[in-house]
Scaffold this motif. Structure first.
Motif, PDB file in Angstrom:
ATOM      1  N   LEU A 145       8.695  56.313  67.137  1.00 22.82           N
ATOM      2  CA  LEU A 145       8.941  55.924  65.824  1.00 22.82           C
ATOM      3  C   LEU A 145       9.647  57.193  65.320  1.00 22.82           C
ATOM      4  CD1 LEU A 145       8.567  54.096  63.521  1.00 22.82           C
ATOM      5  CD2 LEU A 145       6.583  55.114  62.984  1.00 22.82           C
ATOM      6  N   MET A 146       9.273  58.484  65.687  1.00 21.16           N
ATOM      7  CA  MET A 146       9.877  59.456  65.209  1.00 21.16           C
ATOM      8  C   MET A 146      11.375  59.710  65.968  1.00 21.16           C
ATOM      9  SD  MET A 146       9.997  62.088  63.107  1.00 21.16           S
ATOM     10  CE  MET A 146      11.521  62.812  63.046  1.00 21.16           C
ATOM     11  N   THR A 147      11.443  59.261  67.198  1.00 19.66           N
ATOM     12  CA  THR A 147      12.841  59.200  67.843  1.00 19.66           C
ATOM     13  C   THR A 147      13.686  58.175  67.021  1.00 19.66           C
ATOM     14  OG1 THR A 147      11.730  59.962  70.020  1.00 19.66           O
ATOM     15  CG2 THR A 147      13.913  59.002  69.862  1.00 19.66           C
ATOM     16  N   GLY A 148      13.289  57.114  66.850  1.00 17.10           N
ATOM     17  CA  GLY A 148      13.989  56.083  66.169  1.00 17.10           C
ATOM     18  C   GLY A 148      14.513  56.722  64.575  1.00 17.10           C
ATOM     19  N   ASN A 149      13.406  57.210  64.145  1.00 13.75           N
ATOM     20  CA  ASN A 149      13.911  57.897  62.761  1.00 13.75           C
ATOM     21  C   ASN A 149      14.931  58.914  62.893  1.00 13.75           C
ATOM     22  OD1 ASN A 149      13.654  58.903  60.288  1.00 13.75           O
ATOM     23  ND2 ASN A 149      11.809  60.102  60.449  1.00 13.75           N
ATOM     24  N   PHE A 150      14.702  60.021  63.750  1.00 12.91           N
ATOM     25  CA  PHE A 150      15.708  60.895  64.030  1.00 12.91           C
ATOM     26  C   PHE A 150      17.275  60.198  64.450  1.00 12.91           C
ATOM     27  CE2 PHE A 150      18.156  63.526  67.011  1.00 12.91           C
ATOM     28  CZ  PHE A 150      18.420  64.706  66.163  1.00 12.91           C
ATOM     29  N   VAL A 151      17.305  59.020  65.267  1.00  7.82           N
ATOM     30  CA  VAL A 151      18.485  58.655  65.791  1.00  7.82           C
ATOM     31  C   VAL A 151      19.148  57.921  64.257  1.00  7.82           C
ATOM     32  CG1 VAL A 151      19.362  56.726  67.011  1.00  7.82           C
ATOM     33  CG2 VAL A 151      17.846  58.291  67.962  1.00  7.82           C
ATOM     34  N   ILE A 152      18.145  57.245  63.547  1.00  7.59           N
ATOM     35  CA  ILE A 152      18.922  56.427  62.486  1.00  7.59           C
ATOM     36  C   ILE A 152      19.402  57.379  61.325  1.00  7.59           C
ATOM     37  CG2 ILE A 152      18.456  54.899  60.379  1.00  7.59           C
ATOM     38  CD1 ILE A 152      16.357  53.519  62.164  1.00  7.59           C
ATOM     39  N   GLN A 153      18.749  58.385  61.266  1.00  8.43           N
ATOM     40  CA  GLN A 153      18.970  59.618  60.232  1.00  8.43           C
ATOM     41  C   GLN A 153      20.407  60.115  60.810  1.00  8.43           C
ATOM     42  OE1 GLN A 153      17.629  60.133  57.620  1.00  8.43           O
ATOM     43  NE2 GLN A 153      15.631  58.875  57.832  1.00  8.43           N
ATOM     44  N   VAL A 154      20.650  60.388  62.015  1.00 11.75           N
ATOM     45  CA  VAL A 154      21.845  61.077  62.569  1.00 11.75           C
ATOM     46  C   VAL A 154      22.771  59.830  62.321  1.00 11.75           C
ATOM     47  CG1 VAL A 154      23.117  61.999  64.275  1.00 11.75           C
ATOM     48  CG2 VAL A 154      20.708  62.679  64.141  1.00 11.75           C
ATOM     49  N   VAL A 155      22.518  58.711  62.562  1.00 14.53           N
ATOM     50  CA  VAL A 155      23.733  57.585  62.644  1.00 14.53           C
ATOM     51  C   VAL A 155      24.180  57.428  61.012  1.00 14.53           C
ATOM     52  CG1 VAL A 155      24.173  55.157  62.795  1.00 14.53           C
ATOM     53  CG2 VAL A 155      23.110  56.558  64.617  1.00 14.53           C
ATOM     54  N   ASP A 156      23.293  57.649  60.072  1.00 10.78           N
ATOM     55  CA  ASP A 156      23.593  57.387  58.597  1.00 10.78           C
ATOM     56  C   ASP A 156      24.329  58.539  58.256  1.00 10.78           C
ATOM     57  OD1 ASP A 156      23.416  56.220  56.091  1.00 10.78           O
ATOM     58  OD2 ASP A 156      21.795  57.801  55.582  1.00 10.78           O
ATOM     59  N   ILE A 157      24.216  59.799  58.819  1.00  7.22           N
ATOM     60  CA  ILE A 157      25.069  60.819  58.368  1.00  7.22           C
ATOM     61  C   ILE A 157      26.524  60.993  58.755  1.00  7.22           C
ATOM     62  CG2 ILE A 157      25.218  63.308  58.662  1.00  7.22           C
ATOM     63  CD1 ILE A 157      23.573  63.129  56.514  1.00  7.22           C
ATOM     64  N   VAL A 158      26.339  60.493  60.224  1.00  5.80           N
ATOM     65  CA  VAL A 158      27.740  60.298  60.469  1.00  5.80           C
ATOM     66  C   VAL A 158      28.616  59.057  60.134  1.00  5.80           C
ATOM     67  CG1 VAL A 158      28.938  59.711  62.702  1.00  5.80           C
ATOM     68  CG2 VAL A 158      27.258  61.183  62.945  1.00  5.80           C
ATOM     69  N   TRP A 159      27.909  58.055  59.769  1.00 11.92           N
ATOM     70  CA  TRP A 159      28.427  56.949  59.210  1.00 11.92           C
ATOM     71  C   TRP A 159      28.967  57.270  57.692  1.00 11.92           C
ATOM     72  CZ3 TRP A 159      29.875  52.489  61.608  1.00 11.92           C
ATOM     73  CH2 TRP A 159      30.268  51.396  60.920  1.00 11.92           C
ATOM     74  N   ASP A 160      28.160  57.839  56.919  1.00 14.89           N
ATOM     75  CA  ASP A 160      28.616  58.203  55.572  1.00 14.89           C
ATOM     76  C   ASP A 160      29.850  59.191  55.569  1.00 14.89           C
ATOM     77  OD1 ASP A 160      26.587  56.767  54.429  1.00 14.89           O
ATOM     78  OD2 ASP A 160      25.213  58.302  54.210  1.00 14.89           O
ATOM     79  N   SER A 161      30.103  60.164  56.589  1.00 13.15           N
ATOM     80  CA  SER A 161      31.021  60.991  56.956  1.00 13.15           C
ATOM     81  C   SER A 161      32.193  60.283  57.224  1.00 13.15           C
ATOM     82  CB  SER A 161      30.540  62.251  57.784  1.00 13.15           C
ATOM     83  OG  SER A 161      30.810  61.671  59.134  1.00 13.15           O
ATOM     84  N   LEU A 162      32.230  58.990  57.795  1.00 18.05           N
ATOM     85  CA  LEU A 162      33.329  58.367  57.699  1.00 18.05           C
ATOM     86  C   LEU A 162      34.009  57.593  56.666  1.00 18.05           C
ATOM     87  CD1 LEU A 162      32.333  56.591  61.426  1.00 18.05           C
ATOM     88  CD2 LEU A 162      33.836  58.590  60.854  1.00 18.05           C
TER      89      LEU A 162
END
Length: 201
Positions: A145-162
């Motif tokens: 669950l924590m790994t999924g949380n980390f991955v989604i947070q990173v994807v969200d930041i990258v997507w927002d930066s685009l």
């Protein structure tokens, strides 16, 4: 001044009032945060606690400092470009210029919040895993669950930066908050459950 410009002026004034109020509150809390950080570092440096705790505290402190700095910069730029630096092209053009001037800072603004969110979730998950070290299924579920949380947070930041403002961006924002809440709630539940069972056994 036509009705559209009056509406924009009202929105600018309302947004600036809310932003400055939030900024003042954050700046006031920064003093308390600085005091708590100083006490924590002093305590950890004078004890035999693992250095990882000092590192976590420093990361959180730097992230919060970056958040406050970016908040100040965003508000100053918005006030300057929307209220002080007249372009002579009308309020609509001026509002668009103000939004463009803080684009990069808005991206920076979200990064420290994500860092603090992931850091706090990681600490709580680590604590739960320590308390449930004999239960591999519980530990495995929390780690996944924590790994999924980390991955989604990173994807969200990258997507927002685009700067892709669409339904997927909104879905990622909601998902990132949701999975962080679920992670924190579930790990807190397991910590409480272990403490409760230990109290009666």
């Amino acid at each position: 001044m036509n009705s559209d410009e009056r509406s924009i002026l009202y929105e600018i004034g309302n947004a600036q009032f809310l932003n400055v109020s939030q900024l003042l509150s954050t700046a006031c809390l920064y003093g308390s945060f600085l005091l708590a950080t100083s006490i924590s570092i002093y305590y950890l440096s004078s004890s035999n606690k693992p250095q990882v705790w000092t590192i976590c505290i420093l990361i959180g402190f730097m992230a919060f400092t970056l958040y406050l700095t970016s908040s100040i910069e965003v508000n100053l730029k918005l006030i300057f470009h929307s209220c002080m630096n007249s372009t002579g092209q009308g309020l609509i053009a001026q509002a668009e210029l103000a939004d463009k001037s803080v684009k990069i800072w808005n991206e920076v603004h979200g990064l420290p919040l994500t860092i603090m969110l992931v850091l706090s979730d990681s600490i709580v998950t680590w604590r739960a895993c320590i308390m449930w070290k004999a239960e591999n299924r519980v530990r495995g579920a929390l780690i996944v669950l924590m790994t999924g949380n980390f991955v989604i947070q990173v994807v969200d930041i990258v997507w927002d930066s685009l700067d892709l403002a669409n339904s997927l961006s909104l879905s990622l924002d909601i998902l990132s908050l949701g999975i962080s809440l679920v992670t924190n709630a579930l790990t807190t539940f397991f910590i409480g459950l272990k403490a409760w069972s230990g109290w009666f056994h």
